[in-house]
Design an enzyme around this catalytic site. Structure first.
Site, PDB file in Angstrom:
ATOM      1  CG  ASN A 158      -1.886  -1.050   1.345  1.00  0.00           C
ATOM      2  OD1 ASN A 158      -2.477  -1.446   0.351  1.00  0.00           O
ATOM      3  ND2 ASN A 158      -2.081  -1.573   2.546  1.00  0.00           N
ATOM      4  N   GLY A 181       1.739  -1.200   3.695  1.00  0.00           N
ATOM      5  CA  GLY A 181       1.052  -2.472   3.568  1.00  0.00           C
ATOM      6  C   GLY A 181       1.794  -3.489   4.399  1.00  0.00           C
ATOM      7  CB  ALA A 226       5.666   0.060  10.826  1.00  0.00           C
ATOM      8  CB  ALA A 227       5.709  -1.128  16.659  1.00  0.00           C
ATOM      9  N   GLY A 228       4.401  -3.474  14.957  1.00  0.00           N
ATOM     10  CA  GLY A 228       4.002  -4.875  14.834  1.00  0.00           C
ATOM     11  C   GLY A 228       4.638  -5.550  13.632  1.00  0.00           C
ATOM     12  CB  CYS A 288       9.748  -0.127  14.559  1.00  0.00           C
ATOM     13  SG  CYS A 288       8.637   0.471  13.277  1.00  0.00           S
TER      14      CYS A 288
END
Length: 303
Positions: A13, A41, A240-242, A273
């Site tokens: 994305n 994404g 975006a840590a996950g 992150c």
């Protein structure tokens, strides 16, 4: 040591990220601050995370024929991900609209675009899966494709890591092919009806339940149940840590690390992150992960 090989099957994305003091409520307009566009994404993010964590990484997915698609491919290429098999389809690329508040919390709306067209696997994509040590997938592409990829990996002897996000119920055929399931509490409830990881062991042999800043909880059918503490940092943006966590976890497992240690290293990746604004632009390098992991373990460096 040979470089670990990871293949990511997932979404791409263009992330449109706006920072604001507070997240808007329904019907409310708030004045924002910094605005950036970044390649995102879950598929692209986790592929870039895996590259930066040290793996040779291929991304299987689809982008549109629009200007966002051109930019997405260029940025993912520049990050070091192998996009040689990334499909280009006529129409719009996937887009995510992201708002981040002063505390680092976010809201996200995703329009799938080309991701929705990725409905099958060809022989070259199946071969790429077979060549990897670990296949990593998420749920921002059709679940039928994720299932086909997991079955192809299982047939080839490639380990399957599924990050079951966004939350949804999953077909038994997919779960039967998963070696390691990564979920947060919401996603765990969507699959098993409970927020604890143990009920998921009825469907998969190993589970990591992510707990945000609190770390993660690893369980398996051999009786392991280990709560791995998070790494404390000043959070700037948790977007975006996950993905940093999951990408690093896949790399560590592909390298042959024990899973409890791999989860701890992945926690350091997620924390690293969260110290930066953005999604793919915030994903940490291996050196950054190692540094934070070393600090978090303390002077004793206990295993």
């Amino acid at each position: 040591m040979d470089q670990a090989r990871v293949v990511v099957v997932g979404s791409t994305n263009m992330d449109l990220v706006a920072k604001a003091a507070v997240l808007p409520r329904p019907g409310e307009t708030v004045l924002g601050g910094e605005f950036v566009t970044v390649a995102g994404g879950k598929g692209a993010n986790q592929a870039i995370a895996a590259v930066r964590a040290g793996a040779a990484t291929r991304l299987l997915g689809a982008i549109g024929s629009d200007a966002f698609g051109v930019t997405l491919k260029a940025r993912i290429d520049a990050a070091g991900v192998d996009t040689g098999l990334l499909r280009v389809v006529y129409g719009a690329s996937g887009v995510a609209l992201i708002t981040v508040d002063a505390a680092g919390e976010n809201t996200i709306v995703v329009s799938p675009g080309a991701n929705g067209s990725f409905t099958d696997l060809d022989e070259r994509e199946r071969a790429a899966i077979a060549e990897a040590a670990v296949m990593l997938a998420q749920l921002e592409i059709p679940v039928e494709t994720v299932t086909a990829a997991a079955l192809a990996a299982r047939s080839a002897g490639t380990r399957v890591v599924l990050n079951a996000a966004p939350a949804r119920a999953l077909p038994a055929e997919l779960l039967d092919a998963v070696d390691l399931l990564v979920v947060n509490e919401t996603e765990a409830v969507a699959i098993s009806g409970e927020s604890r990881p143990e009920p998921l062991l009825a469907s998969v042999p190993r589970v990591v339940l992510t707990l945000g800043a609190q770390g993660a909880w690893y369980v398996d059918r051999e009786g392991a149940s280990v709560q791995v503490p998070g790494v404390r940092v000043e959070t700037v943006d948790s977007t975006a840590a996950g993905d940093a966590f999951t990408g690093a976890l896949a790399v560590a497992w592909a390298e042959g690390r024990e899973l409890v240690e791999a989860v701890g290293w992945a926690c350091a990746a997620g924390a690293a992150c969260a110290r930066k604004l953005g999604a793919s632009t915030a994903l940490p390098t291996r050196a950054e992960i190692d540094e934070l992991w070393s600090v978090s373990r303390g002077p004793d460096r206990a295993s």
